[in-house]
Design a protein around this motif. Structure first.
Motif, PDB file in Angstrom:
ATOM      1  N   SER A 141      -7.047   8.127   3.056  1.00 35.62           N
ATOM      2  CA  SER A 141      -5.784   8.515   2.419  1.00 35.62           C
ATOM      3  C   SER A 141      -4.938   7.305   2.026  1.00 35.62           C
ATOM      4  O   SER A 141      -3.895   7.461   1.392  1.00 35.62           O
ATOM      5  N   LEU A 142      -5.380   6.108   2.394  1.00 29.87           N
ATOM      6  CA  LEU A 142      -4.645   4.899   2.035  1.00 29.87           C
ATOM      7  C   LEU A 142      -4.884   4.540   0.574  1.00 29.87           C
ATOM      8  O   LEU A 142      -6.011   4.595   0.086  1.00 29.87           O
ATOM      9  N   VAL A 143      -3.825   4.196  -0.134  1.00 27.68           N
ATOM     10  CA  VAL A 143      -3.926   3.735  -1.527  1.00 27.68           C
ATOM     11  C   VAL A 143      -3.498   2.274  -1.563  1.00 27.68           C
ATOM     12  O   VAL A 143      -2.309   1.964  -1.490  1.00 27.68           O
ATOM     13  N   PRO A 144      -4.449   1.345  -1.642  1.00 26.51           N
ATOM     14  CA  PRO A 144      -4.089  -0.077  -1.611  1.00 26.51           C
ATOM     15  C   PRO A 144      -3.396  -0.509  -2.900  1.00 26.51           C
ATOM     16  O   PRO A 144      -3.833  -0.171  -3.992  1.00 26.51           O
ATOM     17  N   TYR A 159       0.842  -1.195   0.000  1.00 29.27           N
ATOM     18  CA  TYR A 159       0.000   0.000   0.000  1.00 29.27           C
ATOM     19  C   TYR A 159       0.877   1.244   0.000  1.00 29.27           C
ATOM     20  O   TYR A 159       2.057   1.211   0.357  1.00 29.27           O
ATOM     21  N   GLY A 160       0.275   2.349  -0.423  1.00 32.76           N
ATOM     22  CA  GLY A 160       0.919   3.654  -0.362  1.00 32.76           C
ATOM     23  C   GLY A 160      -0.071   4.654   0.197  1.00 32.76           C
ATOM     24  O   GLY A 160      -1.088   4.293   0.799  1.00 32.76           O
ATOM     25  N   TRP A 161       0.221   5.926  -0.030  1.00 34.06           N
ATOM     26  CA  TRP A 161      -0.622   6.981   0.541  1.00 34.06           C
ATOM     27  C   TRP A 161      -0.901   8.063  -0.486  1.00 34.06           C
ATOM     28  O   TRP A 161      -0.052   8.366  -1.333  1.00 34.06           O
ATOM     29  N   ASN A 162      -2.089   8.613  -0.406  1.00 36.85           N
ATOM     30  CA  ASN A 162      -2.422   9.843  -1.119  1.00 36.85           C
ATOM     31  C   ASN A 162      -1.869  10.980  -0.271  1.00 36.85           C
ATOM     32  O   ASN A 162      -2.448  11.334   0.765  1.00 36.85           O
ATOM     33  N   TYR A 163      -0.745  11.555  -0.682  1.00 37.08           N
ATOM     34  CA  TYR A 163      -0.034  12.470   0.194  1.00 37.08           C
ATOM     35  C   TYR A 163      -0.775  13.781   0.415  1.00 37.08           C
ATOM     36  O   TYR A 163      -0.613  14.421   1.460  1.00 37.08           O
ATOM     37  N   ALA A 164      -1.596  14.179  -0.534  1.00 33.42           N
ATOM     38  CA  ALA A 164      -2.404  15.380  -0.307  1.00 33.42           C
ATOM     39  C   ALA A 164      -3.377  15.162   0.850  1.00 33.42           C
ATOM     40  O   ALA A 164      -3.507  16.003   1.753  1.00 33.42           O
ATOM     41  N   LEU A 165      -4.077  14.019   0.839  1.00 37.67           N
ATOM     42  CA  LEU A 165      -4.983  13.700   1.937  1.00 37.67           C
ATOM     43  C   LEU A 165      -4.223  13.406   3.222  1.00 37.67           C
ATOM     44  O   LEU A 165      -4.688  13.726   4.322  1.00 37.67           O
ATOM     45  N   VAL A 179      -1.426  14.766   4.256  1.00 37.04           N
ATOM     46  CA  VAL A 179      -1.036  16.037   4.881  1.00 37.04           C
ATOM     47  C   VAL A 179      -2.252  16.741   5.454  1.00 37.04           C
ATOM     48  O   VAL A 179      -2.204  17.313   6.553  1.00 37.04           O
ATOM     49  N   ALA A 180      -3.382  16.675   4.734  1.00 39.60           N
ATOM     50  CA  ALA A 180      -4.569  17.415   5.171  1.00 39.60           C
ATOM     51  C   ALA A 180      -5.274  16.747   6.347  1.00 39.60           C
ATOM     52  O   ALA A 180      -5.759  17.434   7.256  1.00 39.60           O
ATOM     53  N   GLU A 181      -5.327  15.409   6.367  1.00 36.67           N
ATOM     54  CA  GLU A 181      -6.130  14.701   7.366  1.00 36.67           C
ATOM     55  C   GLU A 181      -5.328  13.801   8.280  1.00 36.67           C
ATOM     56  O   GLU A 181      -5.854  13.306   9.282  1.00 36.67           O
TER      57      GLU A 181
END
Length: 397
Positions: A169-172, A153-159, A161-163
């Motif tokens: 914000s998890l990107v499977p 998994y990775g992360w939506n870094y915009a979300l 940072v915001a949340e």
């Protein structure tokens, strides 16, 4: 969590809303858009053979392993074909190999397909995944740049940072999706990955769980659902690149996919595959079978070193003279003949197109091919073999 499961959303198929909502990239994610499957160069197996899969599911009365879309018998028929049921043959190989592969996936061990390049390991893994899970696009492509994030998994870094860390914000990645949805995950060229990336599979294949320490509570653990397993592929020519650890090997059953043993079977396969590719490329006439017989015979001679014909055979090239490469060259021959001269392609085109295959791995391979054309081909009988010999001067220097 945002990883949607079969119970929550129904079957996830390429291009459907659930796949898009998960945030994971899916190969061939929109095969039904803008003109249908014909608009996509190569739709996944579940799209190409959707009618066959639907018919098999409707008629399937045999017991199914938990989480499977088809029974073992129906999945076997899908892969190796069944004329009585109107199911085409898709994999040319030993049916017992398919049986063993399916049985392995019904257990707790992963399936490792090994063999020479071009022996249809990836095709077999795709077909099996489509039959077992209904989806073959949960795929990790191994390579030197593959990271653990691309597997788990990775992360939506915009979300992020915001949340902060959250299920939103998890990107499977494919492995996490496969576990959460209970599906087969394909790991292509696993031995091309760094060892530390390979070993990230150890806990997935043994404990069947992915820990996400950034998320609190129940969201921090994803447990594999029934139907999850892994099909990995590896080329025998890559041995020693990033050799798998003994611990990881113990979590797989290994099956070797061998080259097609006889000429007639290989010729029929090449002819069928090339005819499909030529239609997609806008080439009107079908391939010339006599030309294909010369091409496939050349590949088999070079692959075996010529020993099968007796006497001193040609030097075996370092390049892979596989069935897949033969299909690629035959496709180029048809395209060259049609778009340059308005004809299906000739033995001379075979010589002109062989250079791109023969010169991949060693500068000596062109010399080996030239010696084969000059010393071996002239002994073969038939007008197309004579035409191949007469065109030997077309081989690029």
């Amino acid at each position: 969590m945002s990883v949607r499961t079969r119970e929550e959303d129904g079957a996830v198929v390429p291009g459907d809303g659930a796949a898009e909502a998960s945030g994971a990239p899916v190969r061939g994610s929109s095969p039904t858009e803008e003109g249908g499957p014909a608009a996509v160069q190569r739709p996944p197996a579940e799209v190409r053979y959707a009618d066959e899969l639907a018919a098999l599911r409707a008629a399937d009365r045999d017991p199914r392993p938990p989480g499977w879309e088809l029974s073992l018998r129906a999945a076997r028929r899908f892969v190796i074909g069944d004329d009585s049921a109107g199911v085409s043959r898709k994999f040319v190989g030993n049916p017992s190999l398919v049986d063993r592969a399916l049985v392995t996936l019904a257990t707790s061990r992963g399936l490792m397909l090994v063999g020479e390049p071009g022996t249809a390991k990836s095709l077999l893994s795709e077909l099996i995944a489509a039959a077992v899970s209904g989806v073959s696009t949960l795929t990790v492509q191994g390579g030197a740049a593959t990271t653990e994030d691309q597997i788990k998994y990775g992360w939506n870094y915009a979300l992020l940072v915001a949340e902060g860390p959250s299920p939103r914000s998890l990107v499977p990645a494919p492995m996490l999706r496969g576990m959460a949805e209970g599906r087969i995950v394909r790991f292509e060229e696993i031995t091309r990955c760094p060892l530390e990336v390979q070993d990230s599979l150890l806990s997935l294949l043994s404990e069947r769980v992915v820990a996400i320490p950034e998320l609190p509570g129940a969201d921090g653990m994803v447990f594999a659902r029934q139907g999850f397993n892994v099909i990995a592929t590896a080329n025998t020519r890559d041995r020693g690149v990033n050799e798998m650890s003994a611990a990881l090997k113990r979590r797989f059953n290994f099956e070797t996919v061998f080259p097609i043993p006889d000429l007639d079977t290989e010729l029929a396969l090449v002819e069928a595959e090339v005819a499909t590719l030529l239609r997609r490329s806008g080439v009107e006439p079908p391939p010339d079978r006599d030309v294909l017989e010369v091409l496939v015979g050349t590949f088999r001679d070079l692959r075996a070193g010529g020993g099968a014909r007796g006497g001193a055979g040609p030097d075996r090239p370092a390049a892979v003279m596989s069935t897949a490469e033969a299909v690629s060259v035959a496709h180029a021959v048809g395209v060259r003949g049609w778009f340059l001269r308005g004809e299906p392609g000739s033995a001379a085109d075979v010589v002109a197109c062989l250079a791109g295959t023969a010169a991949k791995d060693s500068p000596e391979d062109l010399a080996r091919l030239r010696r084969y054309l000059e010393q071996q081909v002239q002994r073969r009988r038939g007008p197309q073999w004579q035409a191949l010999y007469d065109a030997r001067h077309l081989l690029a220097d």
